[in-house]
Design an enzyme around this catalytic site. Sequence first.
Site, mmCIF file in Angstrom:
data_model
loop_
_atom_site.group_PDB
_atom_site.id
_atom_site.type_symbol
_atom_site.label_atom_id
_atom_site.label_comp_id
_atom_site.label_asym_id
_atom_site.label_seq_id
_atom_site.Cartn_x
_atom_site.Cartn_y
_atom_site.Cartn_z
ATOM 1 N N ASN A 132 0.808 -1.408 0.033
ATOM 2 C CA ASN A 132 0.036 0.076 0.014
ATOM 3 C C ASN A 132 0.573 1.349 0.008
ATOM 4 O O ASN A 132 0.349 2.420 -0.367
ATOM 5 C CB ASN A 132 -0.959 -0.126 1.177
ATOM 6 C CG ASN A 132 -0.541 -0.280 2.503
ATOM 7 O OD1 ASN A 132 0.627 -0.586 2.662
ATOM 8 N ND2 ASN A 132 -1.268 0.123 3.366
ATOM 9 N N LYS A 155 11.514 -9.189 1.439
ATOM 10 C CA LYS A 155 10.744 -9.845 0.771
ATOM 11 C C LYS A 155 9.288 -8.790 0.688
ATOM 12 O O LYS A 155 8.537 -8.579 1.556
ATOM 13 C CB LYS A 155 10.122 -11.262 1.450
ATOM 14 C CG LYS A 155 9.147 -12.101 0.557
ATOM 15 C CD LYS A 155 7.700 -11.712 1.130
ATOM 16 C CE LYS A 155 6.692 -12.508 0.307
ATOM 17 N NZ LYS A 155 6.127 -11.710 -0.840
ATOM 18 N N SER A 208 -1.113 -8.233 6.991
ATOM 19 C CA SER A 208 -2.513 -8.745 7.585
ATOM 20 C C SER A 208 -2.259 -9.478 8.805
ATOM 21 O O SER A 208 -1.056 -9.907 9.026
ATOM 22 C CB SER A 208 -3.080 -9.658 6.419
ATOM 23 O OG SER A 208 -2.423 -10.565 6.086
ATOM 24 N N GLU A 229 3.302 -5.093 12.295
ATOM 25 C CA GLU A 229 2.603 -3.671 12.172
ATOM 26 C C GLU A 229 1.449 -4.469 11.236
ATOM 27 O O GLU A 229 1.465 -4.590 10.016
ATOM 28 C CB GLU A 229 3.102 -2.811 11.177
ATOM 29 C CG GLU A 229 4.517 -2.324 11.880
ATOM 30 C CD GLU A 229 4.308 -1.201 13.071
ATOM 31 O OE1 GLU A 229 3.003 -0.949 13.169
ATOM 32 O OE2 GLU A 229 5.067 -1.145 13.940
ATOM 33 N N LEU A 230 0.348 -4.332 11.946
ATOM 34 C CA LEU A 230 -0.881 -5.067 11.176
ATOM 35 C C LEU A 230 -1.910 -4.196 10.957
ATOM 36 O O LEU A 230 -1.811 -3.008 10.790
ATOM 37 C CB LEU A 230 -1.156 -6.389 11.813
ATOM 38 C CG LEU A 230 -0.083 -7.197 12.406
ATOM 39 C CD1 LEU A 230 -0.616 -8.614 13.114
ATOM 40 C CD2 LEU A 230 0.907 -7.885 10.959
ATOM 41 N N CYS A 263 -3.316 1.313 6.615
ATOM 42 C CA CYS A 263 -3.934 0.859 7.912
ATOM 43 C C CYS A 263 -4.438 1.685 8.960
ATOM 44 O O CYS A 263 -5.340 1.362 9.544
ATOM 45 C CB CYS A 263 -2.267 -0.027 8.689
ATOM 46 S SG CYS A 263 -1.109 1.464 8.650
ATOM 47 N N GLU A 360 -11.495 -5.255 9.328
ATOM 48 C CA GLU A 360 -10.795 -4.034 8.723
ATOM 49 C C GLU A 360 -11.399 -4.113 7.170
ATOM 50 O O GLU A 360 -11.395 -5.271 6.328
ATOM 51 C CB GLU A 360 -9.375 -4.140 8.562
ATOM 52 C CG GLU A 360 -8.845 -3.074 7.829
ATOM 53 C CD GLU A 360 -7.240 -3.126 7.677
ATOM 54 O OE1 GLU A 360 -6.830 -4.572 7.505
ATOM 55 O OE2 GLU A 360 -6.647 -2.262 7.913
HETATM 56 P P1 NAP Z 1 -0.544 -9.602 3.771
HETATM 57 O O1 NAP Z 1 -1.365 -10.406 2.781
HETATM 58 O O2 NAP Z 1 -0.068 -10.146 4.940
HETATM 59 O O3 NAP Z 1 0.894 -9.131 2.645
HETATM 60 C C1 NAP Z 1 1.970 -8.511 3.459
HETATM 61 C C2 NAP Z 1 3.037 -9.028 2.992
HETATM 62 O O4 NAP Z 1 3.316 -10.226 3.716
HETATM 63 C C3 NAP Z 1 3.246 -9.367 1.685
HETATM 64 O O5 NAP Z 1 4.803 -9.144 1.197
HETATM 65 C C4 NAP Z 1 2.955 -10.756 1.377
HETATM 66 O O6 NAP Z 1 3.540 -11.313 0.389
HETATM 67 C C5 NAP Z 1 3.695 -11.425 2.749
HETATM 68 N N1 NAP Z 1 3.178 -12.592 3.021
HETATM 69 C C6 NAP Z 1 1.660 -12.786 3.580
HETATM 70 N N2 NAP Z 1 1.623 -14.096 4.008
HETATM 71 C C7 NAP Z 1 2.766 -14.760 4.249
HETATM 72 C C8 NAP Z 1 3.331 -15.823 4.506
HETATM 73 N N3 NAP Z 1 2.722 -16.734 5.274
HETATM 74 N N4 NAP Z 1 4.633 -15.854 4.704
HETATM 75 C C9 NAP Z 1 5.664 -14.794 4.194
HETATM 76 N N5 NAP Z 1 5.052 -13.823 3.748
HETATM 77 C C10 NAP Z 1 3.774 -13.670 3.837
HETATM 78 O O7 NAP Z 1 -1.271 -8.100 3.777
HETATM 79 P P2 NAP Z 1 -2.020 -7.427 2.683
HETATM 80 O O8 NAP Z 1 -3.334 -7.645 2.946
HETATM 81 O O9 NAP Z 1 -1.451 -7.321 1.407
HETATM 82 O O10 NAP Z 1 -1.684 -5.753 3.273
HETATM 83 C C11 NAP Z 1 -2.609 -4.967 3.665
HETATM 84 C C12 NAP Z 1 -2.543 -5.286 5.249
HETATM 85 O O11 NAP Z 1 -1.520 -4.405 5.800
HETATM 86 C C13 NAP Z 1 -3.873 -4.496 5.577
HETATM 87 O O12 NAP Z 1 -4.342 -5.328 6.845
HETATM 88 C C14 NAP Z 1 -3.169 -3.318 6.408
HETATM 89 O O13 NAP Z 1 -3.855 -2.693 7.523
HETATM 90 C C15 NAP Z 1 -1.700 -3.683 6.800
HETATM 91 N N6 NAP Z 1 -0.832 -2.602 7.026
HETATM 92 C C16 NAP Z 1 -0.424 -2.381 8.341
HETATM 93 C C17 NAP Z 1 0.499 -1.172 8.450
HETATM 94 C C18 NAP Z 1 0.999 -0.966 9.818
HETATM 95 O O14 NAP Z 1 1.818 -0.147 9.934
HETATM 96 N N7 NAP Z 1 0.344 -1.354 10.874
HETATM 97 C C19 NAP Z 1 0.857 -0.430 7.529
HETATM 98 C C20 NAP Z 1 0.435 -0.743 6.002
HETATM 99 C C21 NAP Z 1 -0.326 -1.877 5.909
HETATM 100 P P3 NAP Z 1 2.640 -11.753 -1.049
HETATM 101 O O15 NAP Z 1 2.111 -10.371 -1.621
HETATM 102 O O16 NAP Z 1 3.498 -12.516 -1.843
HETATM 103 O O17 NAP Z 1 1.465 -12.604 -0.438
#
Ligand code: NAP
Length: 457
Positions: A132, A155, A208, A229-230, A263, A360
């Site tokens: 994002n 990664k 996530s 940071e989720l 987020c 969310e």
């Molecule tokens: P996501 O699916 O968890 O992906 C985030 C990163 O994690 C990607 O690089 C993804 O790779 C990787 N990943 C996911 N599952 C993994 C696993 N089992 N093993 C290794 N790597 C893994 O999150 P998203 O839905 O794309 O991102 C949006 C989320 O991020 C929202 O919930 C948002 O609120 C949160 N966010 C939080 C913050 C904060 O600072 N708190 C800031 C920004 C965003 P792939 O793309 O290859 O799946």
Amino acid sequence: MAYQSINPFTNQVEKTFENTTDEELEQTLTTAHQLYLDWRKYNDLEERKRQILKLGQILRERRVEYATVMSKEMGKLISEAEGEVDLCASFCDYYAAHADEFLQPKIIATTSGRAKVLKQSLGILVAVEPWNFPFYQIARVFIPNFIAGNPMILKDASNCPASAQAFNDAVKEAGAPAGSLTNLFLSYDQVNKAIADKRVAGVCLTGSERGGATVAKEAGANLKKSTLELGGNDAFIILDDADWDLVEKVAPAARLYNAGQVCTSSKRFIVLEKDYDRFLKMMKDAFSKVKMGDPLDPLTTLAPLSSKKAKEKLQQQVATAVENGAKVYYGNKPVDMEGQFFMPTILTDITPDNPIFDTEMFGPVASVYKVSSEEEAIELANNSSYGLGNTIFSNDSEHAERVAAKIETGMSWINAGWASLPELPFGGVKNSGYGRELSSYGIDEFTNKHLIYEARQ
Ligand code: NAP
């Protein structure tokens, strides 16, 4: 897993990237570990400060180029992408300026002898980052850890490979030694393999809850430190004494910035009964004025979502909300455009038994809640699995602060939308994760607080 850059405005596949091989991962670990040892031996902080300042300069000089890469890859408005590059450059200045102060030994007062705590690097970190804010998310963890002397393996999200590579190349161009930051196109198994490797000291993930839980489990199994940071479901609370001119200026953008994919976007608007109709009308007026279009066109005010998958997920979430009793006050109509656009939407009447109440929604969907008192507003804000941030509006700063202190989140913003600056610690509690990024807290996460003690004879 396919690392692909797909423009969400045109739906065109711009580029596909080859997955990293196990041999390349091993080579990267070897180089990065050697760099960690060299940095420990020569402690060339001055050199790293120069390199990070150079990175800031490169980012500023090429802001439009980098912003365009991000905008084409995940759809964000070009003005927002340029702001993101500028923010990353400000992190470079900040950590170069404060490096000595943050890393200096701390003398411990003790009558028993002489004691000090050194802050030392720990080793290679694995950073798992989302799409994002393709530059900002990397910068938030890379810059402080580079200054601290922790090499990093990145990664990044599989839908942002071009942005991650561009950041990686900028670091290289700034003169940082090989191994400082290495962007790899890793599978989940390879991420686990890297975390388990004895040369790796820790892992930081933004993403996530699902991704965070998996990565943290692997870190725990290998006794490695992690920070997470989720997601968030941030409340936007309008108190009785709020300045409505300010509320009207801030509230729509607090939800729509980055097409609502932040987020810390305000996601739950909590409004007193007497202001409820006025607030809904104001939000509807603002939401109905957005101009969807090409994110590279400066006249566009609402970007597409980052991917087809993101749009489908949000569509499903709104459908679930409605099936469970929520009302659509505005929006939720199909958008007749090729890109992954989602019409700004306002939902009301979300009851605690609605599955969306505690979920969310990552896009331009505002949930509006009516409450009869400040206490009810606080209770509602706290009735969430998440604890990232919140926003409070009041003409009386002390009043706002008192309310803020009662909310279980890592961050509260008063009379403004969410903000991120280099000096402000960023992070949450509850299911929004643990640990902090940025500020002195961020650089502290992955340093060894090494006690040196000599007892008085
Ligand atoms: P996501 O699916 O968890 O992906 C985030 C990163 O994690 C990607 O690089 C993804 O790779 C990787 N990943 C996911 N599952 C993994 C696993 N089992 N093993 C290794 N790597 C893994 O999150 P998203 O839905 O794309 O991102 C949006 C989320 O991020 C929202 O919930 C948002 O609120 C949160 N966010 C939080 C913050 C904060 O600072 N708190 C800031 C920004 C965003 P792939 O793309 O290859 O799946």
